[in-house]
Design a protein around this motif. Structure first.
Motif, PDB file in Angstrom:
ATOM      1  N   GLY A 152      23.725 -60.846  18.654  1.00 44.30           N
ATOM      2  CA  GLY A 152      22.493 -60.125  18.948  1.00 44.30           C
ATOM      3  C   GLY A 152      22.212 -58.915  18.094  1.00 44.30           C
ATOM      4  O   GLY A 152      21.292 -58.139  18.398  1.00 44.30           O
ATOM      5  N   PHE A 153      22.952 -58.744  16.993  1.00 41.11           N
ATOM      6  CA  PHE A 153      22.722 -57.620  16.083  1.00 41.11           C
ATOM      7  C   PHE A 153      22.053 -58.147  14.816  1.00 41.11           C
ATOM      8  O   PHE A 153      22.723 -58.716  13.948  1.00 41.11           O
ATOM      9  CB  PHE A 153      24.037 -56.927  15.717  1.00 41.11           C
ATOM     10  N   PRO A 154      20.745 -57.974  14.666  1.00 40.33           N
ATOM     11  CA  PRO A 154      20.061 -58.483  13.466  1.00 40.33           C
ATOM     12  C   PRO A 154      20.602 -57.817  12.198  1.00 40.33           C
ATOM     13  O   PRO A 154      21.191 -56.731  12.241  1.00 40.33           O
ATOM     14  CB  PRO A 154      18.597 -58.089  13.695  1.00 40.33           C
ATOM     15  N   GLU A 155      20.372 -58.482  11.080  1.00 39.77           N
ATOM     16  CA  GLU A 155      20.768 -57.898   9.806  1.00 39.77           C
ATOM     17  C   GLU A 155      19.932 -56.640   9.531  1.00 39.77           C
ATOM     18  O   GLU A 155      18.770 -56.553   9.918  1.00 39.77           O
ATOM     19  CB  GLU A 155      20.585 -58.906   8.670  1.00 39.77           C
ATOM     20  N   CYS A 156      20.550 -55.690   8.873  1.00 37.93           N
ATOM     21  CA  CYS A 156      19.858 -54.449   8.526  1.00 37.93           C
ATOM     22  C   CYS A 156      18.762 -54.738   7.503  1.00 37.93           C
ATOM     23  O   CYS A 156      19.038 -55.340   6.459  1.00 37.93           O
ATOM     24  CB  CYS A 156      20.853 -53.443   7.942  1.00 37.93           C
ATOM     25  N   PRO A 157      17.512 -54.339   7.760  1.00 38.74           N
ATOM     26  CA  PRO A 157      16.433 -54.584   6.795  1.00 38.74           C
ATOM     27  C   PRO A 157      16.703 -53.957   5.432  1.00 38.74           C
ATOM     28  O   PRO A 157      16.263 -54.466   4.408  1.00 38.74           O
ATOM     29  CB  PRO A 157      15.205 -53.944   7.459  1.00 38.74           C
ATOM     30  N   GLY A 158      17.450 -52.857   5.435  1.00 45.84           N
ATOM     31  CA  GLY A 158      17.773 -52.185   4.178  1.00 45.84           C
ATOM     32  C   GLY A 158      19.017 -52.724   3.494  1.00 45.84           C
ATOM     33  O   GLY A 158      19.399 -52.230   2.424  1.00 45.84           O
ATOM     34  N   GLY A 159      19.664 -53.725   4.090  1.00 48.09           N
ATOM     35  CA  GLY A 159      20.833 -54.331   3.468  1.00 48.09           C
ATOM     36  C   GLY A 159      22.114 -53.542   3.612  1.00 48.09           C
ATOM     37  O   GLY A 159      23.106 -53.832   2.934  1.00 48.09           O
ATOM     38  N   HIS A 160      22.141 -52.559   4.528  1.00 49.69           N
ATOM     39  CA  HIS A 160      23.346 -51.738   4.699  1.00 49.69           C
ATOM     40  C   HIS A 160      24.338 -52.476   5.596  1.00 49.69           C
ATOM     41  O   HIS A 160      24.524 -52.152   6.768  1.00 49.69           O
ATOM     42  CB  HIS A 160      22.983 -50.380   5.286  1.00 49.69           C
ATOM     43  N   MET A 161      24.972 -53.485   5.006  1.00 51.48           N
ATOM     44  CA  MET A 161      25.911 -54.327   5.733  1.00 51.48           C
ATOM     45  C   MET A 161      27.119 -54.593   4.848  1.00 51.48           C
ATOM     46  O   MET A 161      27.022 -54.611   3.635  1.00 51.48           O
ATOM     47  CB  MET A 161      25.242 -55.648   6.132  1.00 51.48           C
ATOM     48  N   ALA A 162      28.266 -54.818   5.510  1.00 49.72           N
ATOM     49  CA  ALA A 162      29.521 -54.942   4.783  1.00 49.72           C
ATOM     50  C   ALA A 162      29.512 -56.067   3.752  1.00 49.72           C
ATOM     51  O   ALA A 162      30.154 -55.967   2.711  1.00 49.72           O
ATOM     52  CB  ALA A 162      30.672 -55.138   5.761  1.00 49.72           C
ATOM     53  N   LYS A 163      28.767 -57.141   4.019  1.00 45.59           N
ATOM     54  CA  LYS A 163      28.771 -58.240   3.046  1.00 45.59           C
ATOM     55  C   LYS A 163      28.096 -57.830   1.742  1.00 45.59           C
ATOM     56  O   LYS A 163      28.329 -58.450   0.695  1.00 45.59           O
ATOM     57  CB  LYS A 163      28.118 -59.486   3.639  1.00 45.59           C
ATOM     58  N   HIS A 164      27.262 -56.793   1.790  1.00 47.52           N
ATOM     59  CA  HIS A 164      26.657 -56.244   0.573  1.00 47.52           C
ATOM     60  C   HIS A 164      27.355 -54.962   0.132  1.00 47.52           C
ATOM     61  O   HIS A 164      27.249 -54.580  -1.032  1.00 47.52           O
ATOM     62  CB  HIS A 164      25.178 -55.917   0.809  1.00 47.52           C
ATOM     63  N   ASP A 165      28.008 -54.301   1.061  1.00 44.85           N
ATOM     64  CA  ASP A 165      28.551 -52.967   0.823  1.00 44.85           C
ATOM     65  C   ASP A 165      30.044 -52.940   1.124  1.00 44.85           C
ATOM     66  O   ASP A 165      30.484 -52.408   2.140  1.00 44.85           O
ATOM     67  CB  ASP A 165      27.802 -51.956   1.705  1.00 44.85           C
ATOM     68  N   HIS A 166      30.821 -53.549   0.247  1.00 38.55           N
ATOM     69  CA  HIS A 166      32.275 -53.494   0.370  1.00 38.55           C
ATOM     70  C   HIS A 166      32.855 -53.175  -0.998  1.00 38.55           C
ATOM     71  O   HIS A 166      32.326 -53.601  -2.026  1.00 38.55           O
ATOM     72  CB  HIS A 166      32.848 -54.809   0.912  1.00 38.55           C
ATOM     73  N   GLY A 167      33.925 -52.399  -0.994  1.00 38.25           N
ATOM     74  CA  GLY A 167      34.513 -52.012  -2.266  1.00 38.25           C
ATOM     75  C   GLY A 167      35.683 -51.074  -2.080  1.00 38.25           C
ATOM     76  O   GLY A 167      36.028 -50.681  -0.955  1.00 38.25           O
ATOM     77  N   PRO A 168      36.314 -50.680  -3.189  1.00 37.58           N
ATOM     78  CA  PRO A 168      37.495 -49.812  -3.117  1.00 37.58           C
ATOM     79  C   PRO A 168      37.144 -48.398  -2.680  1.00 37.58           C
ATOM     80  O   PRO A 168      36.013 -47.930  -2.857  1.00 37.58           O
ATOM     81  CB  PRO A 168      38.028 -49.825  -4.558  1.00 37.58           C
ATOM     82  N   LEU A 169      38.121 -47.724  -2.127  1.00 36.02           N
ATOM     83  CA  LEU A 169      37.924 -46.368  -1.619  1.00 36.02           C
ATOM     84  C   LEU A 169      37.382 -45.435  -2.697  1.00 36.02           C
ATOM     85  O   LEU A 169      36.494 -44.612  -2.429  1.00 36.02           O
ATOM     86  CB  LEU A 169      39.258 -45.831  -1.070  1.00 36.02           C
ATOM     87  N   SER A 170      37.889 -45.567  -3.916  1.00 34.35           N
ATOM     88  CA  SER A 170      37.464 -44.658  -4.988  1.00 34.35           C
ATOM     89  C   SER A 170      35.956 -44.739  -5.214  1.00 34.35           C
ATOM     90  O   SER A 170      35.308 -43.730  -5.544  1.00 34.35           O
ATOM     91  CB  SER A 170      38.213 -44.967  -6.289  1.00 34.35           C
ATOM     92  N   ARG A 171      35.361 -45.925  -5.025  1.00 40.22           N
ATOM     93  CA  ARG A 171      33.917 -46.068  -5.213  1.00 40.22           C
ATOM     94  C   ARG A 171      33.156 -45.291  -4.150  1.00 40.22           C
ATOM     95  O   ARG A 171      32.149 -44.640  -4.439  1.00 40.22           O
ATOM     96  CB  ARG A 171      33.519 -47.541  -5.141  1.00 40.22           C
ATOM     97  N   PHE A 172      33.630 -45.322  -2.912  1.00 37.38           N
ATOM     98  CA  PHE A 172      32.959 -44.590  -1.841  1.00 37.38           C
ATOM     99  C   PHE A 172      33.164 -43.083  -1.982  1.00 37.38           C
ATOM    100  O   PHE A 172      32.290 -42.299  -1.616  1.00 37.38           O
ATOM    101  CB  PHE A 172      33.457 -45.085  -0.478  1.00 37.38           C
ATOM    102  N   VAL A 173      34.318 -42.685  -2.522  1.00 35.67           N
ATOM    103  CA  VAL A 173      34.550 -41.256  -2.770  1.00 35.67           C
ATOM    104  C   VAL A 173      33.580 -40.757  -3.835  1.00 35.67           C
ATOM    105  O   VAL A 173      32.973 -39.687  -3.696  1.00 35.67           O
ATOM    106  CB  VAL A 173      36.011 -41.008  -3.199  1.00 35.67           C
ATOM    107  N   ARG A 174      33.407 -41.533  -4.909  1.00 33.75           N
ATOM    108  CA  ARG A 174      32.440 -41.143  -5.953  1.00 33.75           C
ATOM    109  C   ARG A 174      31.025 -41.103  -5.384  1.00 33.75           C
ATOM    110  O   ARG A 174      30.224 -40.227  -5.729  1.00 33.75           O
ATOM    111  CB  ARG A 174      32.500 -42.135  -7.124  1.00 33.75           C
ATOM    112  N   ARG A 175      30.707 -42.038  -4.516  1.00 32.98           N
ATOM    113  CA  ARG A 175      29.381 -42.078  -3.896  1.00 32.98           C
ATOM    114  C   ARG A 175      29.134 -40.815  -3.072  1.00 32.98           C
ATOM    115  O   ARG A 175      28.049 -40.220  -3.130  1.00 32.98           O
ATOM    116  CB  ARG A 175      29.284 -43.325  -3.024  1.00 32.98           C
ATOM    117  N   ALA A 176      30.151 -40.382  -2.319  1.00 38.16           N
ATOM    118  CA  ALA A 176      30.018 -39.159  -1.529  1.00 38.16           C
ATOM    119  C   ALA A 176      29.866 -37.946  -2.440  1.00 38.16           C
ATOM    120  O   ALA A 176      29.046 -37.057  -2.166  1.00 38.16           O
ATOM    121  CB  ALA A 176      31.226 -38.998  -0.612  1.00 38.16           C
TER     122      ALA A 176
END
Length: 333
Positions: free
Chosen positions: A126-150
């Motif tokens: 019952g949880f529709p996909e995020c219209p903006g695509g903010h979902m793990a299948k699109h947004d997964h990666g190594p910790l260093s990438r998320f640290v750089r993003r922050a």
């Protein structure tokens, strides 16, 4: 409320297969209805809903890892948005990501498969996909990438991405996220980031009482016109006070302690937030009981007189806070 949490989380924790996922929305709606009848306030009900959805998510991750085998390296399943803030209602889509230790990058296909399985199962639940695509299948990666993003959010202010990252919460996995926290903590002294976060918060505003009184059958969007402005400004003020995550009420308290909010402003904003969230949950339960899907929009003439009065009072609080924030963060120029 700990007993309520434990009892409410039993069903998702005991699911044996994906065949039982379709009943999740009905189960959550019953829990919300029961809590509201008992007089539990909106933020506490929303926290229980988040806990129940957390339990479901952990069950799905457990199934995924059992099917795929042990993870190649530690990971963290992260919730963004209302689940990240523990402020969930009966109308919510998916907002999540999957972060793994850098040594797991050579096995990224494993994490992609886990994300795909969990996201698909959440749709079934019952949880529709995020219209903006903010979902793990699109947004997964190594910790260093998320640290750089922050770090980029702070150094080259990106208010939208900062809003996403600041509402994070780890739901499953054991990967520490302190490196992300450290980068976001620098945002407390980043005046340009705070300025742009405030601008985003001021783009959403309640309609004027005059418009509402003249428009026959007037409708308001409780999320867009009331809750979102409060959530956005609390995020901004909380970050200024050094709070890089947490609930809206926790951010308001952090801002009060730091002197960013006066005691009077803290009290009236907190009251408005509690009222609006409770009204949103009650309206969604009423819709379900009438055989309609839950929504964020309500007709003013469908509200009881005390609810209408409370709504207009809360809207006045939102407008006052926005006016003060526009001056505080210098967004008027």
């Amino acid at each position: 409320m700990a007993f309520t949490d434990a009892a409410a989380c039993l069903r998702p924790a005991r699911l044996r297969s994906r065949a039982g996922l379709a009943g999740h929305p009905r189960s959550v709606a019953r829990i919300v209805s029961a809590l509201l009848r008992r007089g539990v306030d909106g933020p506490e009900v929303a926290r229980v809903v988040a806990r129940v959805n957390d339990a479901l998510l952990r069950r799905l991750v457990t199934w995924g890892t059992a099917e795929l085998g042990p993870p190649p390296a530690p990971f963290a399943w992260i919730a963004w948005g209302s689940q990240g803030r523990m402020e969930q209602t009966l109308l919510t889509d998916q907002d999540n990501a999957l972060v793994y230790a850098d040594e797991g990058d050579a096995s990224r296909a494993w994490y992609a498969a886990l994300a795909e399985r969990v996201n698909e199962a959440l749709v079934t639940a019952g949880f529709p996909e995020c219209p903006g695509g903010h979902m793990a299948k699109h947004d997964h990666g190594p910790l260093s990438r998320f640290v750089r993003r922050a770090a980029t959010c702070v150094d080259k202010p990106d208010a939208h991405d900062a809003e996403i990252l600041l509402d994070r919460r780890r739901l499953a996995g054991r990967l520490p996220l302190a490196a992300i926290d450290a980068e976001l903590a620098r945002g407390a002294g980043a005046s340009r980031l705070l300025h742009f976060l405030a601008i985003e918060a001021l783009e959403l505003s309640p309609p004027s009482p005059l418009v509402l009184s003249l428009r026959r059958g007037a409708e308001v969007d409780l999320k867009r016109h009331g809750l979102s402005p409060l959530v956005f400004l609390a995020r901004c003020h909380g970050l200024e006070a050094g709070a890089t995550s947490g609930t809206t009420l926790a951010r308001l308290e952090a801002a009060r302690r730091a002197g960013v909010l006066s005691a009077d402003a803290h009290a009236e904003i907190g009251e408005a937030y509690r009222f609006l969230l409770g009204l949103q949950l009650r309206a969604q339960v009423r819709a379900l009981e009438a055989g309609e899907p839950p929504a964020n929009r309500v007709r003013l003439d469908a509200l009881a007189p005390p609810e209408r009065a409370g709504l207009l009072r809360a809207f006045r609080v939102v407008k006052r806070w926005q006016a003060r924030a526009a001056y505080h963060y210098q967004t008027l120029g």
